[in-house]
Design a protein around this motif. Structure first.
Motif, PDB file in Angstrom:
ATOM      1  N   PRO A  43       0.824  -1.219   0.000  1.00 36.14           N
ATOM      2  CA  PRO A  43       0.000   0.000   0.000  1.00 36.14           C
ATOM      3  C   PRO A  43       0.852   1.260   0.000  1.00 36.14           C
ATOM      4  O   PRO A  43       1.936   1.306   0.587  1.00 36.14           O
ATOM      5  CB  PRO A  43      -0.815  -0.130   1.298  1.00 36.14           C
ATOM      6  N   ILE A  44       0.334   2.295  -0.655  1.00 35.59           N
ATOM      7  CA  ILE A  44       1.095   3.537  -0.784  1.00 35.59           C
ATOM      8  C   ILE A  44       1.363   4.178   0.575  1.00 35.59           C
ATOM      9  O   ILE A  44       2.426   4.741   0.808  1.00 35.59           O
ATOM     10  CB  ILE A  44       0.341   4.512  -1.703  1.00 35.59           C
ATOM     11  N   TRP A  45       0.384   4.068   1.501  1.00 33.96           N
ATOM     12  CA  TRP A  45       0.577   4.732   2.789  1.00 33.96           C
ATOM     13  C   TRP A  45       1.732   4.123   3.558  1.00 33.96           C
ATOM     14  O   TRP A  45       2.431   4.822   4.302  1.00 33.96           O
ATOM     15  CB  TRP A  45      -0.705   4.670   3.617  1.00 33.96           C
ATOM     16  N   ILE A  46       1.975   2.822   3.368  1.00 33.22           N
ATOM     17  CA  ILE A  46       3.112   2.185   4.037  1.00 33.22           C
ATOM     18  C   ILE A  46       4.426   2.714   3.456  1.00 33.22           C
ATOM     19  O   ILE A  46       5.406   2.957   4.187  1.00 33.22           O
ATOM     20  CB  ILE A  46       3.026   0.656   3.897  1.00 33.22           C
ATOM     21  N   ILE A  47       4.471   2.907   2.147  1.00 35.75           N
ATOM     22  CA  ILE A  47       5.675   3.441   1.512  1.00 35.75           C
ATOM     23  C   ILE A  47       5.966   4.852   2.027  1.00 35.75           C
ATOM     24  O   ILE A  47       7.103   5.189   2.379  1.00 35.75           O
ATOM     25  CB  ILE A  47       5.508   3.439  -0.018  1.00 35.75           C
ATOM     26  N   ILE A  48       4.906   5.688   2.102  1.00 34.69           N
ATOM     27  CA  ILE A  48       5.094   7.063   2.595  1.00 34.69           C
ATOM     28  C   ILE A  48       5.560   7.056   4.050  1.00 34.69           C
ATOM     29  O   ILE A  48       6.469   7.805   4.436  1.00 34.69           O
ATOM     30  CB  ILE A  48       3.785   7.853   2.441  1.00 34.69           C
ATOM     31  N   PHE A  49       4.933   6.188   4.869  1.00 37.58           N
ATOM     32  CA  PHE A  49       5.325   6.112   6.281  1.00 37.58           C
ATOM     33  C   PHE A  49       6.784   5.679   6.410  1.00 37.58           C
ATOM     34  O   PHE A  49       7.533   6.211   7.239  1.00 37.58           O
ATOM     35  CB  PHE A  49       4.413   5.114   7.009  1.00 37.58           C
ATOM     36  N   GLY A  50       7.196   4.710   5.599  1.00 32.98           N
ATOM     37  CA  GLY A  50       8.582   4.247   5.652  1.00 32.98           C
ATOM     38  C   GLY A  50       9.568   5.338   5.298  1.00 32.98           C
ATOM     39  O   GLY A  50      10.609   5.487   5.938  1.00 32.98           O
ATOM     40  N   VAL A  51       9.226   6.151   4.278  1.00 35.56           N
ATOM     41  CA  VAL A  51      10.118   7.245   3.876  1.00 35.56           C
ATOM     42  C   VAL A  51      10.242   8.273   4.993  1.00 35.56           C
ATOM     43  O   VAL A  51      11.346   8.728   5.346  1.00 35.56           O
ATOM     44  CB  VAL A  51       9.601   7.904   2.582  1.00 35.56           C
ATOM     45  N   ILE A  52       9.100   8.655   5.580  1.00 34.64           N
ATOM     46  CA  ILE A  52       9.123   9.635   6.672  1.00 34.64           C
ATOM     47  C   ILE A  52       9.893   9.095   7.872  1.00 34.64           C
ATOM     48  O   ILE A  52      10.680   9.812   8.503  1.00 34.64           O
ATOM     49  CB  ILE A  52       7.687  10.022   7.071  1.00 34.64           C
ATOM     50  N   PHE A  53       9.695   7.830   8.198  1.00 30.08           N
ATOM     51  CA  PHE A  53      10.396   7.228   9.334  1.00 30.08           C
ATOM     52  C   PHE A  53      11.904   7.243   9.118  1.00 30.08           C
ATOM     53  O   PHE A  53      12.672   7.560  10.038  1.00 30.08           O
ATOM     54  CB  PHE A  53       9.902   5.788   9.527  1.00 30.08           C
ATOM     55  N   CYS A  54      12.338   6.928   7.917  1.00 32.77           N
ATOM     56  CA  CYS A  54      13.779   6.951   7.620  1.00 32.77           C
ATOM     57  C   CYS A  54      14.345   8.361   7.749  1.00 32.77           C
ATOM     58  O   CYS A  54      15.452   8.551   8.269  1.00 32.77           O
ATOM     59  CB  CYS A  54      14.020   6.410   6.208  1.00 32.77           C
ATOM     60  N   ILE A  55      13.580   9.358   7.293  1.00 34.44           N
ATOM     61  CA  ILE A  55      14.055  10.742   7.399  1.00 34.44           C
ATOM     62  C   ILE A  55      14.207  11.147   8.858  1.00 34.44           C
ATOM     63  O   ILE A  55      15.191  11.791   9.250  1.00 34.44           O
ATOM     64  CB  ILE A  55      13.085  11.693   6.663  1.00 34.44           C
ATOM     65  N   VAL A  56      13.237  10.754   9.689  1.00 38.71           N
ATOM     66  CA  VAL A  56      13.307  11.084  11.122  1.00 38.71           C
ATOM     67  C   VAL A  56      14.516  10.424  11.767  1.00 38.71           C
ATOM     68  O   VAL A  56      15.241  11.044  12.561  1.00 38.71           O
ATOM     69  CB  VAL A  56      12.002  10.660  11.819  1.00 38.71           C
ATOM     70  N   ILE A  57      14.752   9.160  11.449  1.00 37.61           N
ATOM     71  CA  ILE A  57      15.898   8.441  12.020  1.00 37.61           C
ATOM     72  C   ILE A  57      17.199   9.129  11.637  1.00 37.61           C
ATOM     73  O   ILE A  57      18.105   9.321  12.472  1.00 37.61           O
ATOM     74  CB  ILE A  57      15.896   6.974  11.550  1.00 37.61           C
ATOM     75  N   VAL A  58      17.341   9.504  10.393  1.00 32.41           N
ATOM     76  CA  VAL A  58      18.566  10.170   9.938  1.00 32.41           C
ATOM     77  C   VAL A  58      18.741  11.506  10.656  1.00 32.41           C
ATOM     78  O   VAL A  58      19.856  11.860  11.088  1.00 32.41           O
ATOM     79  CB  VAL A  58      18.519  10.372   8.410  1.00 32.41           C
ATOM     80  N   ALA A  59      17.645  12.283  10.816  1.00 38.46           N
ATOM     81  CA  ALA A  59      17.743  13.571  11.481  1.00 38.46           C
ATOM     82  C   ALA A  59      18.155  13.414  12.943  1.00 38.46           C
ATOM     83  O   ALA A  59      19.019  14.147  13.446  1.00 38.46           O
ATOM     84  CB  ALA A  59      16.397  14.296  11.389  1.00 38.46           C
ATOM     85  N   VAL A  60      17.564  12.441  13.648  1.00 34.07           N
ATOM     86  CA  VAL A  60      17.920  12.208  15.051  1.00 34.07           C
ATOM     87  C   VAL A  60      19.377  11.783  15.167  1.00 34.07           C
ATOM     88  O   VAL A  60      20.111  12.237  16.059  1.00 34.07           O
ATOM     89  CB  VAL A  60      16.984  11.147  15.663  1.00 34.07           C
TER      90      VAL A  60
END
Length: 222
Positions: free
Chosen positions: A141-158
């Motif tokens: 599902p597209i929402w899972i792909i979007i969530f995964g991208v956002i989660f990766c960005i947050v991890i990198v920022a932290v």
């Protein structure tokens, strides 16, 4: 009486089906390109099948349910498998409007392609736009792909913030020690006056350089 009628119909058909004639469509097939060694020969049987598929498509158009195979005319067939075709209206001896034929072909394009084991690129209706298959939906599902991208960005920022904090802490830790070392070096510097090494006044410890003390001052305790 039949022979004159036959020649008359042949002449009418020849006039209706011509290259670039009104309501005429050109078709080009690339059988060898599509099938390679399994390519079949284009002959009158294949032409009959094509006419049948066009008639089948036209019968699905409103008010065209009476279309027969004989109403589909082919002309200017070449060995490299290209030809023109028109669909006639037997009641009025003229060709059907190109808009109706185009609509019928587009609605049944996949059925026509499958009948000849070809696709939109190897069975070309030059004046009819290709109909591509609908885009495939992703298995995830597209929402899972979007969530995964956002989660990766947050991890990198932290992670970057943590590393930046560690570096800043190390710089703050090294700063005072460097100043203290400089002060100690300045305090431990020995001056030389008149060829006699003299220790500077130790302001921290309250000590006075004994070189400048008189004999009486040395004997008298402070």
């Amino acid at each position: 009486m039949l022979w004159p009628l036959f020649f008359l119909m042949t002449a009418i058909h020849a006039e209706l089906c011509q290259p670039d004639a009104e309501n005429a469509f050109k078709v080009r097939l690339s059988i060898r390109t599509a099938l390679g060694d399994k390519a079949y020969v284009w002959d009158t049987n294949e032409e009959y099948l094509f006419r049948a598929m066009v008639a089948f498509s036209m019968r699905k158009v409103p008010n065209r349910g009476a279309t027969e195979i004989s109403h589909v005319l082919l002309c200017n067939v070449t060995q490299r498998v290209s030809f023109w075709f028109v669909v006639t209206d037997p009641s009025k001896n003229h060709t059907l409007p190109a808009v109706e034929v185009q609509s019928a072909i587009r609605m049944n394009r996949n059925r026509i392609n499958n009948a000849f084991s070809l696709n939109d690129h190897t069975l070309e209706f030059l004046k009819i736009p290709s109909t591509f298959a609908p885009p495939m939906e992703p298995s995830v599902p597209i929402w899972i792909i979007i969530f995964g991208v956002i989660f990766c960005i947050v991890i990198v920022a932290v992670t970057l913030l943590i590393l930046s904090g560690i570096r800043q802490h190390r710089r703050n830790t090294k700063g005072p020690s460097g100043v203290d070392d400089t002060e100690d070096k300045c305090e431990n510097t020995i001056t030389v006056e008149n060829g006699i090494p003299c220790d500077p006044l130790d302001t921290k410890g309250g000590h006075i350089n004994e070189v400048f003390l008189t004999e009486e001052e040395r004997l008298t305790p402070l």
